[in-house]
Write a protein that holds these residues in place. Structure first.
Motif, PDB file in Angstrom:
ATOM      1  N   ARG A 168       0.818  -1.216   0.000  1.00 25.31           N
ATOM      2  CA  ARG A 168       0.000   0.000   0.000  1.00 25.31           C
ATOM      3  C   ARG A 168       0.849   1.262   0.000  1.00 25.31           C
ATOM      4  NH1 ARG A 168      -4.880  -1.515   4.248  1.00 25.31           N
ATOM      5  NH2 ARG A 168      -5.594  -3.402   3.163  1.00 25.31           N
ATOM      6  N   ARG A 169       2.161   1.083   0.019  1.00 25.61           N
ATOM      7  CA  ARG A 169       3.057   2.237  -0.032  1.00 25.61           C
ATOM      8  C   ARG A 169       4.030   2.097  -1.198  1.00 25.61           C
ATOM      9  NH1 ARG A 169       4.891   4.276   5.866  1.00 25.61           N
ATOM     10  NH2 ARG A 169       5.315   6.096   4.543  1.00 25.61           N
ATOM     11  N   GLY A 170       3.502   1.585  -2.313  1.00 24.21           N
ATOM     12  CA  GLY A 170       4.281   1.524  -3.535  1.00 24.21           C
ATOM     13  C   GLY A 170       5.423   0.534  -3.521  1.00 24.21           C
ATOM     14  N   GLY A 171       5.362  -0.473  -2.642  1.00 28.31           N
ATOM     15  CA  GLY A 171       6.425  -1.463  -2.587  1.00 28.31           C
ATOM     16  C   GLY A 171       7.583  -1.067  -1.697  1.00 28.31           C
ATOM     17  N   GLU A 172       7.360  -0.160  -0.773  1.00 26.57           N
ATOM     18  CA  GLU A 172       8.403   0.234   0.173  1.00 26.57           C
ATOM     19  C   GLU A 172       8.875  -0.991   0.954  1.00 26.57           C
ATOM     20  OE1 GLU A 172       7.969   2.501   4.293  1.00 26.57           O
ATOM     21  OE2 GLU A 172       7.809   3.897   2.590  1.00 26.57           O
ATOM     22  N   THR A 173      10.206  -1.162   1.056  1.00 27.32           N
ATOM     23  CA  THR A 173      10.756  -2.345   1.709  1.00 27.32           C
ATOM     24  C   THR A 173      11.432  -1.983   3.026  1.00 27.32           C
ATOM     25  OG1 THR A 173      12.871  -2.182   0.539  1.00 27.32           O
ATOM     26  CG2 THR A 173      11.135  -3.497  -0.500  1.00 27.32           C
ATOM     27  N   SER A 174      11.425  -2.957   3.936  1.00 28.54           N
ATOM     28  CA  SER A 174      12.120  -2.826   5.212  1.00 28.54           C
ATOM     29  C   SER A 174      12.635  -4.204   5.601  1.00 28.54           C
ATOM     30  CB  SER A 174      11.186  -2.275   6.294  1.00 28.54           C
ATOM     31  OG  SER A 174      10.034  -3.096   6.429  1.00 28.54           O
ATOM     32  N   PRO A 175      13.736  -4.290   6.363  1.00 27.72           N
ATOM     33  CA  PRO A 175      14.295  -5.598   6.722  1.00 27.72           C
ATOM     34  C   PRO A 175      13.410  -6.337   7.713  1.00 27.72           C
ATOM     35  CG  PRO A 175      15.507  -3.835   7.805  1.00 27.72           C
ATOM     36  CD  PRO A 175      14.554  -3.173   6.863  1.00 27.72           C
ATOM     37  N   LEU A 176      13.365  -7.662   7.569  1.00 27.88           N
ATOM     38  CA  LEU A 176      12.658  -8.510   8.532  1.00 27.88           C
ATOM     39  C   LEU A 176      13.628  -9.464   9.213  1.00 27.88           C
ATOM     40  CD1 LEU A 176       9.995  -9.491   9.806  1.00 27.88           C
ATOM     41  CD2 LEU A 176       9.833 -11.154   7.947  1.00 27.88           C
ATOM     42  N   LEU A 177      14.448 -10.164   8.414  1.00 21.34           N
ATOM     43  CA  LEU A 177      15.416 -11.109   8.970  1.00 21.34           C
ATOM     44  C   LEU A 177      16.824 -10.668   8.607  1.00 21.34           C
ATOM     45  CD1 LEU A 177      13.968 -14.690   8.315  1.00 21.34           C
ATOM     46  CD2 LEU A 177      14.112 -13.481  10.491  1.00 21.34           C
ATOM     47  N   GLN A 178      17.637 -10.431   9.621  1.00 19.57           N
ATOM     48  CA  GLN A 178      19.058 -10.178   9.429  1.00 19.57           C
ATOM     49  C   GLN A 178      19.747 -10.665  10.696  1.00 19.57           C
ATOM     50  OE1 GLN A 178      20.183  -6.529   7.560  1.00 19.57           O
ATOM     51  NE2 GLN A 178      22.175  -6.467   8.566  1.00 19.57           N
ATOM     52  N   ILE A 179      19.901 -11.997  10.772  1.00 21.64           N
ATOM     53  CA  ILE A 179      20.397 -12.605  12.004  1.00 21.64           C
ATOM     54  C   ILE A 179      21.843 -12.196  12.248  1.00 21.64           C
ATOM     55  CG2 ILE A 179      20.758 -14.790  13.203  1.00 21.64           C
ATOM     56  CD1 ILE A 179      18.432 -15.919  11.563  1.00 21.64           C
ATOM     57  N   THR A 180      22.674 -12.268  11.212  1.00 21.81           N
ATOM     58  CA  THR A 180      24.010 -11.675  11.247  1.00 21.81           C
ATOM     59  C   THR A 180      24.229 -10.994   9.899  1.00 21.81           C
ATOM     60  OG1 THR A 180      25.257 -13.538  10.312  1.00 21.81           O
ATOM     61  CG2 THR A 180      24.810 -13.593  12.695  1.00 21.81           C
ATOM     62  N   GLU A 181      25.248 -10.164   9.810  1.00 16.56           N
ATOM     63  CA  GLU A 181      25.503  -9.459   8.558  1.00 16.56           C
ATOM     64  C   GLU A 181      25.877 -10.413   7.433  1.00 16.56           C
ATOM     65  OE1 GLU A 181      28.306  -6.333   8.881  1.00 16.56           O
ATOM     66  OE2 GLU A 181      27.102  -5.139  10.280  1.00 16.56           O
ATOM     67  N   ARG A 182      26.564 -11.517   7.749  1.00 18.48           N
ATOM     68  CA  ARG A 182      27.098 -12.394   6.719  1.00 18.48           C
ATOM     69  C   ARG A 182      26.270 -13.660   6.517  1.00 18.48           C
ATOM     70  NH1 ARG A 182      31.995 -11.097   5.019  1.00 18.48           N
ATOM     71  NH2 ARG A 182      32.401 -13.229   4.326  1.00 18.48           N
ATOM     72  N   SER A 183      25.173 -13.811   7.234  1.00 17.57           N
ATOM     73  CA  SER A 183      24.374 -15.032   7.110  1.00 17.57           C
ATOM     74  C   SER A 183      23.342 -14.899   6.003  1.00 17.57           C
ATOM     75  CB  SER A 183      23.680 -15.354   8.434  1.00 17.57           C
ATOM     76  OG  SER A 183      22.816 -14.293   8.817  1.00 17.57           O
ATOM     77  N   ASP A 184      22.935 -16.052   5.453  1.00 21.33           N
ATOM     78  CA  ASP A 184      21.804 -16.134   4.531  1.00 21.33           C
ATOM     79  C   ASP A 184      20.587 -16.554   5.346  1.00 21.33           C
ATOM     80  OD1 ASP A 184      23.105 -15.450   2.107  1.00 21.33           O
ATOM     81  OD2 ASP A 184      23.958 -17.457   1.987  1.00 21.33           O
ATOM     82  N   ASP A 185      19.583 -15.693   5.382  1.00 21.11           N
ATOM     83  CA  ASP A 185      18.410 -15.901   6.232  1.00 21.11           C
ATOM     84  C   ASP A 185      17.158 -15.907   5.372  1.00 21.11           C
ATOM     85  OD1 ASP A 185      20.286 -15.526   8.367  1.00 21.11           O
ATOM     86  OD2 ASP A 185      19.993 -13.359   8.175  1.00 21.11           O
ATOM     87  N   ARG A 186      16.384 -16.981   5.466  1.00 22.01           N
ATOM     88  CA  ARG A 186      15.169 -17.117   4.663  1.00 22.01           C
ATOM     89  C   ARG A 186      13.973 -17.404   5.565  1.00 22.01           C
ATOM     90  NH1 ARG A 186      19.332 -19.285   1.646  1.00 22.01           N
ATOM     91  NH2 ARG A 186      19.413 -18.643  -0.560  1.00 22.01           N
ATOM     92  N   LEU A 187      12.847 -16.799   5.225  1.00 24.49           N
ATOM     93  CA  LEU A 187      11.594 -17.061   5.924  1.00 24.49           C
ATOM     94  C   LEU A 187      10.865 -18.192   5.216  1.00 24.49           C
ATOM     95  CD1 LEU A 187       9.548 -16.212   8.127  1.00 24.49           C
ATOM     96  CD2 LEU A 187       8.558 -14.649   6.442  1.00 24.49           C
ATOM     97  N   LEU A 188      10.544 -19.254   5.945  1.00 19.58           N
ATOM     98  CA  LEU A 188       9.868 -20.404   5.360  1.00 19.58           C
ATOM     99  C   LEU A 188       8.359 -20.352   5.538  1.00 19.58           C
ATOM    100  CD1 LEU A 188      12.274 -23.270   6.505  1.00 19.58           C
ATOM    101  CD2 LEU A 188      12.351 -21.911   4.405  1.00 19.58           C
ATOM    102  N   LEU A 189       7.909 -19.821   6.674  1.00 20.78           N
ATOM    103  CA  LEU A 189       6.477 -19.815   6.969  1.00 20.78           C
ATOM    104  C   LEU A 189       6.215 -18.747   8.022  1.00 20.78           C
ATOM    105  CD1 LEU A 189       4.215 -21.664   5.826  1.00 20.78           C
ATOM    106  CD2 LEU A 189       4.353 -22.992   7.926  1.00 20.78           C
ATOM    107  N   ALA A 190       5.075 -18.075   7.896  1.00 18.55           N
ATOM    108  CA  ALA A 190       4.687 -17.056   8.870  1.00 18.55           C
ATOM    109  C   ALA A 190       3.215 -17.220   9.202  1.00 18.55           C
ATOM    110  CB  ALA A 190       4.949 -15.656   8.317  1.00 18.55           C
ATOM    111  N   ASP A 191       2.874 -17.012  10.467  1.00 16.96           N
ATOM    112  CA  ASP A 191       1.486 -17.114  10.900  1.00 16.96           C
ATOM    113  C   ASP A 191       1.042 -15.773  11.471  1.00 16.96           C
ATOM    114  OD1 ASP A 191      -1.010 -18.397  11.645  1.00 16.96           O
ATOM    115  OD2 ASP A 191      -0.288 -18.216  13.702  1.00 16.96           O
ATOM    116  N   PRO A 192       0.134 -15.066  10.789  1.00 14.08           N
ATOM    117  CA  PRO A 192      -0.291 -13.747  11.276  1.00 14.08           C
ATOM    118  C   PRO A 192      -1.000 -13.784  12.621  1.00 14.08           C
ATOM    119  CG  PRO A 192      -0.865 -14.028   8.954  1.00 14.08           C
ATOM    120  CD  PRO A 192      -0.444 -15.369   9.466  1.00 14.08           C
TER     121      PRO A 192
END
Length: 328
Positions: A168-192
């Motif tokens: 609703r804001r034109g695709g504005e992005t913000s970080p959700l997962l950043q466990i460490t600066e050098r890690s690869d972090d993926r979200l598999l499932l979310a429950d609202p």
């Protein structure tokens, strides 16, 4: 499955002609039943299906590099089809069912960015471009019940991090997962409802499954019981709904691949059930003919797994794992 768990859809193989055709499953009645939705010509096995809450099924076909979308619906003895237009991108994939079940979205991946498209709903007559996100995005999880906040795993500058896209804001992005600066972090499932997040990250030094809570300041936890033990990979596919603000008791179902052994469960995936409040993963063989990765929880803790066999072409196994917790 549709977001309200009323319908499912799959590509079925005709035994006589050996051709693929869409099939809609009704899941909210006393017994499941299937309605075939064959089009004028056979489907390709890589066509994607998305059931909607009104009983229509959206199909994504790729023809000569063009991605076309249509709505399928039963019309007496035949199948009605409503073309929705197409998208010209190298890679296009459907996003998971949106909250409310009456809209459909897709990702279009280009060389430097990923586009988000509204395919159906909200009065659109053709695919509508909503946002452009720098980087290559995969996955897709809805974080609210309004269809506003979409989480995507974005690969950018050699790292993969999960970001939130505000539609609703034109695709504005913000970080959700950043466990460490050098890690690869993926979200598999979310429950609202509960805020429970299931993640996969190499922050602990190897690829591990972990969990966290949306909006919490506590770090992501990586339970030992979710480390591979006699199996190669576990992928979450369903979360118990209705556990408002109580993620610790929320049941999660996993597809377990690569599990050895013999007997009834040999040679097919297993199912695992886990809750953050428990320190064990309960495993059991999937029913014969299970559609791997498909299933739903009821609010009171019953796990339902769709399956198809020659004897039962449209079945729904009902499992109540130990420790089922009802909705609060």
């Amino acid at each position: 499955m549709a977001s309200d768990r009323s319908y499912g859809a799959r590509l079925a193989l005709s035994g006589e002609a050996g051709c693929w055709y869409p099939e809609r499953w009704t899941l909210d009645g006393p017994e499941p039943y299937a309605v075939p939705l064959p089009a004028a010509q056979p489907e390709e096995p890589d066509s994607e299906l998305l059931p909607l809450a009104d009983g229509q099924v959206l199909i994504h076909r790729q023809v000569a590099g063009h991605h076309a979308f249509s709505l399928l619906y039963p019309t007496g003895p035949g199948t009605g089809e409503r073309p929705l237009g197409g998208i010209d991108r190298a890679e296009v994939s459907l996003l998971p069912p949106a909250p409310g079940g009456l809209c459909a979205f897709a990702l279009g991946r280009g060389p430097r960015s990923t586009s988000i498209w509204l395919l159906f709903g909200g009065g659109v007559l053709a695919p509508q471009h909503l946002a452009e996100v720098p980087g290559r995005c995969t996955g897709g999880s809805w974080l609210d019940r309004t269809g506003r906040l979409l989480a995507l795993d974005r690969e950018l500058d050699g790292r993969t991090k999960t970001v939130v896209v505000d539609l609703r804001r034109g695709g504005e992005t913000s970080p959700l997962l950043q466990i460490t600066e050098r890690s690869d972090d993926r979200l598999l499932l979310a429950d609202p409802d509960s805020g429970l997040l299931l993640v996969r990250s190499d922050a602990p030094g190897e690829q591990r499954l972990g969990w966290g809570v949306l909006g919490s300041t506590r770090p992501v936890r990586f339970p030992d019981c979710l480390r591979p033990a006699g199996w190669s990979e576990a992928t979450p596919f369903a979360v118990q709904p209705g556990q408002v603000l109580t993620p610790e008791v929320c049941a999660v179902a996993f597809r377990i691949d690569g599990r050895g052994g013999s007997g009834a469960g040999a040679g097919r995936p297993w199912v695992g059930v886990w809750r953050p409040s428990e320190r064990r993963l309960c495993e059991f063989p999937a029913p014969e003919g299970w559609l791997p990765g498909a299933g739903l929880w009821t609010r009171d803790g019953e796990l339902r797994l769709p399956y198809a066999t020659p004897q039962v072409p449209c079945g729904l196994a009902r499992v109540r794992p130990p420790g089922a917790v009802g909705a609060v």
